[in-house]
Structure formats: structure tokens, C-alpha cells
Design a protein around this motif. Structure first.
Motif, PDB file in Angstrom:
ATOM      1  N   LEU A 443       6.386  51.971 107.175  1.00  0.00           N
ATOM      2  CA  LEU A 443       5.207  52.823 107.069  1.00  0.00           C
ATOM      3  C   LEU A 443       4.755  53.281 108.452  1.00  0.00           C
ATOM      4  O   LEU A 443       4.604  52.480 109.369  1.00  0.00           O
ATOM      5  CB  LEU A 443       4.064  52.072 106.382  1.00  0.00           C
ATOM      6  CG  LEU A 443       4.325  51.617 104.941  1.00  0.00           C
ATOM      7  CD1 LEU A 443       3.173  50.763 104.446  1.00  0.00           C
ATOM      8  CD2 LEU A 443       4.530  52.815 104.037  1.00  0.00           C
ATOM      9  N   LEU A 452       5.101  57.248 102.481  1.00  0.00           N
ATOM     10  CA  LEU A 452       3.856  56.619 102.046  1.00  0.00           C
ATOM     11  C   LEU A 452       3.818  56.438 100.527  1.00  0.00           C
ATOM     12  O   LEU A 452       3.262  55.458 100.033  1.00  0.00           O
ATOM     13  CB  LEU A 452       2.651  57.454 102.497  1.00  0.00           C
ATOM     14  CG  LEU A 452       2.516  57.725 104.001  1.00  0.00           C
ATOM     15  CD1 LEU A 452       1.183  58.399 104.290  1.00  0.00           C
ATOM     16  CD2 LEU A 452       2.644  56.447 104.801  1.00  0.00           C
ATOM     17  N   TRP A 461       2.177  47.553 102.004  1.00  0.00           N
ATOM     18  CA  TRP A 461       0.829  48.109 102.179  1.00  0.00           C
ATOM     19  C   TRP A 461      -0.225  47.024 102.345  1.00  0.00           C
ATOM     20  O   TRP A 461      -1.141  47.157 103.158  1.00  0.00           O
ATOM     21  CB  TRP A 461       0.475  49.002 100.984  1.00  0.00           C
ATOM     22  CG  TRP A 461       0.987  50.402 101.112  1.00  0.00           C
ATOM     23  CD1 TRP A 461       2.002  50.978 100.421  1.00  0.00           C
ATOM     24  CD2 TRP A 461       0.506  51.397 102.019  1.00  0.00           C
ATOM     25  NE1 TRP A 461       2.195  52.272 100.832  1.00  0.00           N
ATOM     26  CE2 TRP A 461       1.289  52.562 101.810  1.00  0.00           C
ATOM     27  CE3 TRP A 461      -0.492  51.419 102.983  1.00  0.00           C
ATOM     28  CZ2 TRP A 461       1.083  53.736 102.528  1.00  0.00           C
ATOM     29  CZ3 TRP A 461      -0.702  52.588 103.701  1.00  0.00           C
ATOM     30  CH2 TRP A 461       0.081  53.725 103.475  1.00  0.00           C
ATOM     31  N   VAL A 533      -2.581  53.681  96.070  1.00  0.00           N
ATOM     32  CA  VAL A 533      -1.513  53.194  96.932  1.00  0.00           C
ATOM     33  C   VAL A 533      -0.479  52.455  96.088  1.00  0.00           C
ATOM     34  O   VAL A 533      -0.857  51.674  95.199  1.00  0.00           O
ATOM     35  CB  VAL A 533      -2.096  52.248  97.998  1.00  0.00           C
ATOM     36  CG1 VAL A 533      -1.004  51.716  98.908  1.00  0.00           C
ATOM     37  CG2 VAL A 533      -3.161  52.969  98.803  1.00  0.00           C
ATOM     38  N   TRP A 540      -6.337  56.317  97.946  1.00  0.00           N
ATOM     39  CA  TRP A 540      -5.856  56.805  99.242  1.00  0.00           C
ATOM     40  C   TRP A 540      -7.018  57.101 100.185  1.00  0.00           C
ATOM     41  O   TRP A 540      -6.907  56.909 101.391  1.00  0.00           O
ATOM     42  CB  TRP A 540      -5.015  58.068  99.053  1.00  0.00           C
ATOM     43  CG  TRP A 540      -3.634  57.786  98.548  1.00  0.00           C
ATOM     44  CD1 TRP A 540      -3.120  58.106  97.342  1.00  0.00           C
ATOM     45  CD2 TRP A 540      -2.586  57.108  99.262  1.00  0.00           C
ATOM     46  NE1 TRP A 540      -1.816  57.670  97.243  1.00  0.00           N
ATOM     47  CE2 TRP A 540      -1.466  57.064  98.411  1.00  0.00           C
ATOM     48  CE3 TRP A 540      -2.493  56.539 100.533  1.00  0.00           C
ATOM     49  CZ2 TRP A 540      -0.267  56.469  98.783  1.00  0.00           C
ATOM     50  CZ3 TRP A 540      -1.296  55.943 100.911  1.00  0.00           C
ATOM     51  CH2 TRP A 540      -0.200  55.916 100.052  1.00  0.00           C
ATOM     52  N   VAL A 543      -7.848  54.053 102.006  1.00  0.00           N
ATOM     53  CA  VAL A 543      -6.870  53.807 103.073  1.00  0.00           C
ATOM     54  C   VAL A 543      -7.195  54.674 104.287  1.00  0.00           C
ATOM     55  O   VAL A 543      -7.164  54.204 105.440  1.00  0.00           O
ATOM     56  CB  VAL A 543      -5.442  54.103 102.568  1.00  0.00           C
ATOM     57  CG1 VAL A 543      -4.431  53.986 103.704  1.00  0.00           C
ATOM     58  CG2 VAL A 543      -5.073  53.165 101.429  1.00  0.00           C
TER      59      VAL A 543
END
Length: 1007
Positions: A443, A452, A461, A533, A540, A543
Motif C-alpha cells: 500500500l 488500494l 490495512w 476499505v 474511505w 481513512v
């Protein structure tokens, strides 16, 4: 005869009589007769059905009476059991049978088990125990239920029949247990427990019910894995989801249940966690959390790593599935209770996760349940988990999952959770996550959405996001000496160290920059932000916020003391900067409402415009010069939209200002003026006469220069200076008076006017105050510039090796003003909350927050209100504190003489070939850096060059003929950046006179 035999027969006309009727009447008549026939048929069939049911009921009563007589003739025999099974639920007969079985003892079972009727008896006894279980579930407090429960225990307990039945006991128990499992054993036991009020723990049925909960788990071993899994899953699904399990059982039963609860086998749930959660309601999930919190913690250290991992994954999955606010106040409703106040946009109010349950009304939870849940985020509980998972890799990742979910579902406790993880591991958790999982992660190695969204990267993640949260939080209480540990000199023994090396921070920040830029730069990627995710039920947009906070915190350190390589923060290779700037300017215009107001959150901006999303969140990804040009273009567009660029004669504000009373008159006459339009200033001299001349902008600059000198004078009581002579608002009570707040509001508007007109201001603000212009908070690292002694004291406390309670600190702070001291609680009842090892980071955060933010909150708010009248806040968010200072006052770099000379205009008898001018440039070339700054300040009022070079100085630097008198000193008109230089024939005299002028205070010349 049937009931409807006498009904009216259909009439048929045989007489041949004619009638006159329309076709429509005929059709309606036919339809009505058809409906009548259909209704008669239905009534006839219903009557037949009722008669049949009635005859069946009558016959059943007869059969049931016969079966009851058969039962009475052979209560414990096979015929009696057959009769009772056929009768079904009859509480009276069931009570009689169970009482007879109890009186008969083990001999009754033994006679059938060892006889030829074993198979027939087993079939019947299995059905009988189901009837007993149903009866208990419906009426657990009935007297007969005690006998029923004893019989159930006899057949399900691993020890009850073992001695009497010998080798047959186990097979019998397994057979009956399997039969009951398929016929809802655990749902019926849950119903029985639920039908006993929580506070009636003295009910005689409970000590008999509780062992039944774990008998099947003791019966089924590894050889019966399917049955064991079914029983284990049912126990979690139906029993541990009951509210207040520990409060339902008397102490003896509670101890028995806890001892027999096989948490060591929790690993069997691992494949079915998602399915288990999906069938539970919100309240059942909360109860499951609370009950696990009651029974699991004392056994963490004894559990196999696989089972501890499964329990943590289960807890995390349950928490992530809960609606925001179910375990505490909604973060938006309780934002004021946060240690660090949230940013002043709606981003802080968004839930960090999604769940279908978010649409379900929140249940009203019992206070005892909430109290039990509150143990989950406590330092004691987290420390026990950290200790238990210390040597198990998979359990460590599961711990990340648990802590990450805990921060999401209980946002008001996230600071405490992260602080505990940082303190308990001394930063080791950060190193472990980075070096063990994140460093090798694919990532962020390059910009691209495919990586991603790839499900193959789902497992990477969780450690990345939790590391981001953990390290960002650790930066809040990390001083620069710790952050840069080992950079200047070898580290001392036991000296505080950054858990990551600078090289690791550089690598990690670049990864996260690529991720952040990819998420913002998603033009044409509709639906990305509404998704989740891979592998996590996390949006997202959540994130994006987490990664952005990390990048902003690290970039702030790099801005204050650079450690990253050149170009580290830029994404020039991925976009064309010129096209980016042009598109951003166009997109920004789309955010102007018809009333001229721009009121959009960062999230909305990022959703609608990827370029503005980048500029508002990770502006450092774009070169500074490009952002300055975009900023100035935004202002030009704003001027055009309100007509200020035409310098309309009717829209300008005209006012007079007295010499010596510039600040007072400016405040009185311009506090409510429309400063975006031109301001025409006329000075009143000491004799009360208007000074001649027309204000073409230069007089206003002079007014502004004089105004700045007055309002930023620390003796006026509005501003204080730190040791670097940087200004910040006075935190005294005088500064919070309404009149003083109006002054802060006015000063904010005036500084906004300076930015609006590209006028440089010779004033420096403290970094923590500039951060408030950008909607950001300041923490421990900024405290050194405000109160070095307090900063050192907090650093000492953070790394104190002993017990902090030895220092006798509590959550209070002492404020002193005019010799009067007062003690202020940093949290409710803070004077009674001691500072301990577990909460010392919270104490450091609260002290820093109070000194840097809370003390000057009203003053900063008023100032920013005025500033926002002139400059859209999102324009300012394109810069950090250092860049904002440059935008205000110019670049703190050596003066480029070549650039200055190329951008200088000449007047009078002068041109660039005139001898005096040639001598002037030779003299200035011989000046040192400080002398050049003094010259620039003498002419322009600011000693720093414009941020984009002297081509951006408005008006241009100008030198005009000052006459032939060589005894006269040079003078200046700072309002128009003009140097009036006499025609000196000697270069030595020119140097002497020029230095004398710039250092003696000789200045503005009206001639």
C-alpha cells in the motif's frame, strides 16, 4: 340437510316475455348473479370445514382422554410415555411424570438401558425431555419446573448417570444432547432465563438451569467437533447475548458457570464470526460485549493464542457493527468534552465507520451494562491485553483490531486508548507495527487506486491504519528533542527516543502521501468514497482523515526543522502544476453561492473538487509558489465578483485619520466598513488640517503601517511576546472584555485586508496562534515557544521513571493575574483526580491544550471572525504556519540584489545609467545581510523580500532624485516604496549617509 338448502333458487323465465334493457344492464346483472353464486359456494365450503374441524376436535378430546387414562395406568412404562408424548404439552401430566421419575431414581433408567426395550425407551425419553424443556422455558418459576430441571440435568450432566449406567452413560448423554441441540436447546434455555426477572437471582430454578448451559460443551469433545461447534456457537448467540448475565446468577452459580465456560475453545468460532454477528440485533451485540467483558479478562493470560485472537476479533467485529453513539454520547454532541477540540468544520462530526445498524434507533441500555462496558477501554483492561498478547504475533494483530474498533465505536475514549497503548509499550507497539507489517506493505508504494481497492491487500490495512492513529497520537505529547533524538548527538542511556527513526518516518510519510493523494485525486472515480476499505467496515473518507492528520503532524515538524529530502512532499511527477492551478481556480468559483458566501466543509469540497480537496488537506503536495499564485487568483476572482477590481468611485470608503491617533480613529471609522473595496485615507495633521494629496493606495499603506505599529504594541494589553518576539493574544481577563474582543475582530479584518491587497506586514506571530488561523490545534511541541519552563516540566513528567503519584499532581492548573492566583480544574472534579502512570499523557495534553488554546480561545475566535470577513478560511488552509507567516511578512531569506535591481523603477533625473545610481548599487552590494534588510525596511517598512520576489512588490521599489544637497540624508515614502536619494558625488559619502539614514530612524518625507 345442509344449512343453505333452503336458499332461493335461480329464476328462469320460460314465458318468452320480452323486456327492454340495455346491453350494460344485462352485463351488470350477469356479473351480480355470478358473484352471488360464488359467495354461496364459499359459504358452503366454509360450513363443511367448520363441521370437519368440530368433529376432529370432539374426536381429539376423546382420544386425549383415552391417552390420559393409558398414561395413568402405566406412568413410568413405555405405554404411558407414548401416551404422554402424543398428548404433548400438558403441564399437569408432565409434572406427574417427572415427580414419578424422581421418586424412582436411577433404577428406572437402568432397567430400560440394560433391557430389550432400550431403543424404544430412548426414542420416547428424548421426546419427553424436549417437552420438559419447553415447559421450563414457558414457566421457569413453576414448582414442577424444579423436577423437570433435575431430570434434564440427569440426562445431560457428564457425571449424573455415569455410576448408575456405566459404559452406556456417555452414549446416552451424547444421543440426548444432540437431539436437544437440533430442537432449540439453547434458545429454550435463554427463554427460561429471560422469563426470570433479573433481580430474582434467589429463584430456586436458577441453580438448576445454570449447569445445563455448559453440560453439552463438557459432553462433546474433539471427537464430536460439529456438535461442539454448534453448542458453542449457540451458547454465544443465545445465552451470552442475554442482558446482565452476571447479575442474574447467585454467586455460587456464577462461579460454576464461569469455571465451566470453555473460553479456551473460542478458536472454533473463528470461521463463523461474521455469521454470528449478522443474526444479532443491536442490543444483543451490546450484551454480548458486556458479558464477554465480565468473564474473559481474568483468563486472558491462560488462554491459547488462537482463542485469545478469536475473542479479540469477535469483540472488534461486534464493535464495528454497532451504531455510532450506542456506547456513549455522539461525538458531535460531546465535542466540547474532547481534550483537543475538533476542527471547526463538519468533518469531525462524521461517524468513522458504516453499519446497517446506524439506521436502527439506539436501545436504552441498563446502567449496569454500560458500567461493565466501560471496563473495555480502561488502561487496566488494555494493559492486561498487551501483556497477554506480548509473545503471539496473530494475537497482536487481533489486539490492533480490537483497539482500532474501540476507538471507532467509542470516540470520546480514543485518546485514553491510544495513550495507554503508547505508554504501556514505550513506543514499542509503533515499531512493531511498522517493521513487522507496514514496511513491507504494498500500500502506498505508488500512486494508484487499483492497489488500494485490491482485496488481496485487505490484511495490510488494519496495521497501517492503527499505526497511523497510534503514531499521530504519540506526536501530540512528543517534544522535538524526542522526535529528533539521536540526530545531533549520540543518545544518552535511558533518554527518550522516537519509536521510529527519521528514515522510517520519511518512508512511511511518503507511502501515506501517495495514499492520501490517490484518495483525493479521484476525478471520475464515482462511488469510491461511499465504499469501504477491503477487509474493514471503515469508510474511505475515514481513512482519508486519519492519513491526512498524520501527514499534517509530520509535515509540521519538517517545516519547523527540515529532515526530509528535497521534493519529498511534492507530487509534481503525477500532475501538471500549471493545469492543476488553472482548474483549481475555476472549481473554486463554483463554490460561491449567489449571496457571495462560501460555507462548505472540507469533506464537501473534497467530494466535489479533487484539486481543492488536495489544497485544503495536503497542500504541501503542491509547490508553495503555485499555491501563492492560486491564492492571489482566488482574491482576484473575489474582487471581480463583488466589483472591487473596478475601483468604483461610489463603493470606496473615505475617512480621515488624525496623526498620532491612527489606531483609535481607524477602529472607530473602519471597524464596520467594507474593507474589500478601496479605502481612501486622508490624514489630519497636528494642526487639524487635512494633508494634501490623493490616496492612490500609498497613503493607505502608510496608514496601515502606522496602525500595525500601534495595535501590535505589547504595551497596549492586547498582545504578548514570547522569547522570539513572536506575538500571541494576551490571556488576561482584560483581553476577554467585549471592547477588547472587538479590537481583536478589527485587527483580524485589517490583517485580512493586508492579505487581500498583498501588503506585507512587519510582524511575526507565534506558530501556535497561526495554527488557529488554519483551524488546527497546538500541542506539546508548540508549548516550548510559549512557556519553556512548563514545557520542560511536562517532558520530565512524561519520562519520569518512578510513580507519577509521588509528584502529588492532580488535574488542575494554577493561573496568576495581578498577583492573584486561582486553581482551575482541567477536567470535572480535576482536583480530586491524581496524575498516574496511566493518565499522565492525558494530563500533559490537557495542560498543553489549556495554555495554548483554551486561555486564548475567545480572543482567537474574535480575531478569526474578523479575518474570515476578508479571507475565505479554506484559502488559508492551503498553507502551514511558516508559510502563512511568509505570506504576511515576506520571505525570511537573504535579499537577492539582482532581483531587486531588475525590478526597480527610477524617477526625477535618475535612470539605471546615472552615476549616483551606479554608486548606490555598488554600495548596497557591499552591505551585509542585516544592512540590506535595514535598507529594505527603511524604504518599504518591511525588512523581508516579497515571497515571490521583488516583481511582486506593489508598488515597485523606486529611487527618485532627492536634490543636490549632499548634507541631506536620504529619505523614504514607505507608502509607495520610494527612496529619495540626493545626488551624492562621492561613493564614500553615499554609503555613510545611507547607513546613517536607515539606522537613525529618518524616514517618511512629505516633500
Amino acid at each position: 340437510m345442509l344449512p343453505f338448502a333452503q336458499e332461493k333458487r335461480r329464476k328462469i323465465n320460460l314465458g318468452g316475455a320480452t323486456s327492454v334493457a340495455s346491453q350494460t344492464d344485462i352485463l351488470h346483472s350477469a356479473k351480480a348473479r355470478r358473484s352471488e353464486r360464488e359467495e354461496n359456494r364459499r359459504r358452503h365450503e366454509s360450513a363443511l370445514c367448520i363441521q370437519s374441524r368440530w368433529r376432529s376436535f370432539q374426536q381429539f378430546r376423546v382420544v386425549k382422554r383415552i391417552l390420559a387414562e393409558m398414561f395413568q395406568e402405566d406412568v413410568l412404562g413405555l405405554n404411558g410415555m407414548r401416551a404422554l408424548v402424543l398428548i404433548g404439552n400438558n403441564d399437569q401430566l408432565l409434572a406427574q411424570w417427572s415427580e414419578s421419575v424422581i421418586r424412582a431414581g436411577d433404577g428406572w433408567s437402568l432397567q430400560y438401558v440394560s433391557g430389550s426395550d432400550m431403543e424404544h425407551w430412548l426414542v420416547l425419553v428424548r421426546q419427553m425431555v424436549v417437552l420438559l424443556l419447553i415447559s421450563v422455558a414457558n414457566s421457569p418459576r413453576a414448582p414442577a419446573s424444579l423436577n423437570h430441571l433435575q431430570i434434564l440435568d440427569k440426562f445431560l450432566s457428564p457425571t449424573s448417570n455415569a455410576q448408575a449406567l456405566g459404559a452406556c452413560a456417555e452414549d446416552l448423554r451424547i444421543n440426548i444432547s444432540n437431539y436437544l441441540l437440533r430442537r432449540r436447546l439453547y434458545p429454550l434455555l435463554a427463554k427460561a432465563l429471560g422469563n426470570i426477572p433479573v433481580d430474582e437471582k434467589g429463584s430456586p430454578s436458577i441453580p438448576l438451569l445454570v449447569p445445563l448451559l455448559t453440560h453439552p460443551l463438557r459432553t462433546f469433545g474433539p471427537s464430536h467437533s460439529d456438535s461442539f461447534l454448534e453448542a458453542y456457537t449457540s451458547l454465544f448467540q443465545h445465552i451470552l447475548t442475554l442482558p446482565l448475565i452476571p447479575n442474574r446468577f447467585p454467586l455460587t452459580s456464577l462461579t460454576q458457570f464461569s469455571a465451566n465456560l470453555p473460553l479456551a475453545a473460542a478458536f472454533v468460532l473463528s470461521p463463523s464470526i461474521s455469521r454470528l454477528i449478522s443474526v444479532l440485533g443491536v442490543e444483543e451485540r451490546v450484551n454480548l460485549l458486556a458479558n464477554i467483558a465480565a468473564f474473559a479478562p481474568p483468563r486472558y493470560t491462560t488462554l491459547p493464542s488462537t482463542s485469545l485472537t478469536t475473542l479479540l476479533n469477535l469483540l472488534a467485529a461486534v464493535m464495528r457493527s454497532l451504531p455510532t453513539g450506542v456506547l456513549g454520547p455522539n461525538p458531535s454532541a460531546a465535542a466540547g468534552k474532547q481534550v483537543a477540540e475538533s476542527e471547526s468544520d463538519s468533518d469531525s462530526e462524521d461517524p468513522a465507520h458504516i453499519s446497517p445498524a446506524n439506521r436502527v434507533p439506539l436501545p436504552r441500555l441498563d446502567e449496569r451494562t454500560l458500567k461493565r462496558l466501560q471496563t473495555l477501554p480502561t488502561p487496566t483492561h488494555i494493559n492486561s491485553l498487551i501483556h497477554a498478547t506480548q509473545s503471539h504475533t496473530m494475537s497482536r494483530i487481533a489486539l490492533c483490531d480490537f483497539l482500532f474498533a474501540l476507538c471507532i465505536v467509542w470516540p470520546l475514549r480514543s485518546d485514553s486508548v491510544l495513550s495507554t497503548a503508547v505508554v504501556s509499550t514505550s513506543g514499542g507497539f509503533v515499531r512493531e507495527l511498522y517493521r513487522g507489517y507496514v514496511r513491507s506493505s504494498p500500500l502506498g508504494k505508488e500512486v494508484g487506486l487499483i492497489t488500494l481497492l485490491d482485496p488481496a491487500n485487505a490484511d495490510t490495512w488494519l496495521p497501517l491504519l492503527f499505526l497511523t492513529d497510534l503514531y499521530t497520537h504519540s506526536l501530540l505529547t512528543m517534544g522535538d528533542d524526542e522526535f529528533f533524538s539521536g540526530l545531533d548527538a549520540p543518545a544518552r542511556a535511558n533518554a527518550p527516543r522516537n519509536p521510529l527513526s527519521l528514515d522510517e518516518i520519511i518512508s512511511l510519510s511518503r507511502k501515506l502521501l501517495n495514499i492520501s493523494f490517490t484518495l483525493f485525486w479521484r476525478e471520475g472515480q464515482i462511488g469510491v468514497q461511499s465504499g469501504v476499505v477491503p477487509g474493514l467496515n471503515v469508510k474511505w473518507e475515514s481513512v482519508t482523515r486519519k492519513v491526512t492528520r498524520f501527514l499534517q503532524a509530520v509535515h509540521a515538524r519538517d517545516s519547523r526543522r527540515p529532515f526530509t529530502p528535497p521534493g519529498h512532499w511534492l507530487v509534481n511527477e503525477h500532475i501538471d502544476i500549471a493545469s492543476f492551478a488553472e482548474a483549481a481556480i475555476v472549481e473554486e468559483q463554483q463554490f460561491v453561492r449567489p449571496d457571495g458566501v462560501r460555507s462548505f466543509s472540507r469533506r464537501t469540497i473534497a467530494d466535489l473538487s479533487p484539486r481543492l480537496g488536495v489544497l485544503n488537506n495536503i497542500p504541501f503536495a503542491i509547490p508553495f509558489e503555485a499555491r501563492v499564485n492560486i491564492f492571489r487568483a482566488f482574491i482576484r476572482n473575489d474582487k471581480h465578483s463583488i466589483g472591487a477590481d473596478t475601483r468604483s468611485f461610489f463603493r470606496r470608503t473615505r475617512t480621515t485619520v488624525r496623526r498620532g491617533h491612527v489606531a483609535e480613529d481607524g477602529f472607530d471609522k473602519l471597524a464596520d466598513a467594507d474593507l474589500k473595496h478601496p479605502i481612501e485615507i486622508t490624514f489630519i495633521d497636528q494642526f487639524g488640517e487635512k494633508e494634501m494629496g490623493i490616496d492612490g493606495g500609498g497613503v493607505f499603506k502608510e496608514f496601515f503601517t502606522d496602525l500595525s505599529k500601534e495595535v501590535f504594541d505589547s504595551d497596549r494589553g492586547l498582545w504578548l511576546v514570547n522569547k522570539k518576539n513572536e506575538l500571541y493574544p494576551n490571556h488576561g481577563s482584560y483581553a476577554t472584555q467585549p471592547h477588547s474582543l472587538n479590537w481583536y475582530r478589527f485587527i483580524g479584518r485589517i490583517l485580512g485586508k493586508a492579505l487581500y491587497e498583498s501588503i506585507l506586514v512587519d510582524v511575526a506571530f507565534a506558530g501556535f496562534f497561526l495554527a488557529k488561523w488554519l483551524g488546527r490545534q497546538s500541542f506539546l511541541d508548540d508549548l516550548a515557544s510559549l512557556d519553556p519552563d512548563l514545557y520542560q516540566g511536562l517532558i520530565f513528567l512524561k519520562h519520569y521513571p518512578g510513580n507519577p503519584e509521588e509528584l502529588s499532581l492532580n488535574f488542575t492548573i494554577v493561573d496568576e493575574e495581578f498577583g492573584v492566583t486561582r486553581t482551575i480544574d482541567l477536567k470535572p472534579n480535576g482536583s480530586n483526580v491524581p496524575v498516574t502512570r496511566d493518565n499522565k499523557l492525558e494530563y500533559i495534553l490537557r495542560v498543553s491544550h489549556y495554555r495554548l488554546t483554551k486561555q486564548i480561545k475567545e480572543q482567537s475566535t474574535a480575531f478569526f471572525e474578523g479575518l474570515s470577513d476578508m479571507i475565505d478560511p479554506k484559502w488559508l488552509r492551503m498553507f502551514n504556519q511558516q508559510e502563512l507567516q511568509v505570506l504576511l511578512g515576506g520571505v525570511n531569506t537573504p535579499i537577492d540584489l539582482n532581483d531587486l535591481q531588475k525590478n526597480t523603477n527610477y524617477g526625477g533625473l535618475y535612470d539605471d545609467k546615472e552615476p549616483t545610481i551606479l554608486a548606490f548599487w555598488r554600495v548596497v552590494e557591499g552591505f551585509d545581510s542585516e544592512q540590506r534588510r535595514a535598507l529594505l525596511r527603511f524604504v518599504t517598512s518591511v525588512g523581508r523580500p516579497p515571497l515571490l520576489g521583488f516583481s511582486g512588490l506593489v508598488p515597485k521599489f523606486c529611487i527618485r532624485d532627492g536634490g543636490e544637497d549632499e548634507n541631506r540624508l536620504p529619505s523614504s515614502s514607505t507608502c509607495v516604496n520610494l527612496l529619495k536619494l540626493p545626488r551624492y558625488k562621492s561613493e564614500r559619502v553615499l554609503r555613510q549617509k545611507l547607513l546613517q539614514a536607515i539606522y537613525s530612524g529618518a524616514g517618511f518625507d512629505l516633500s
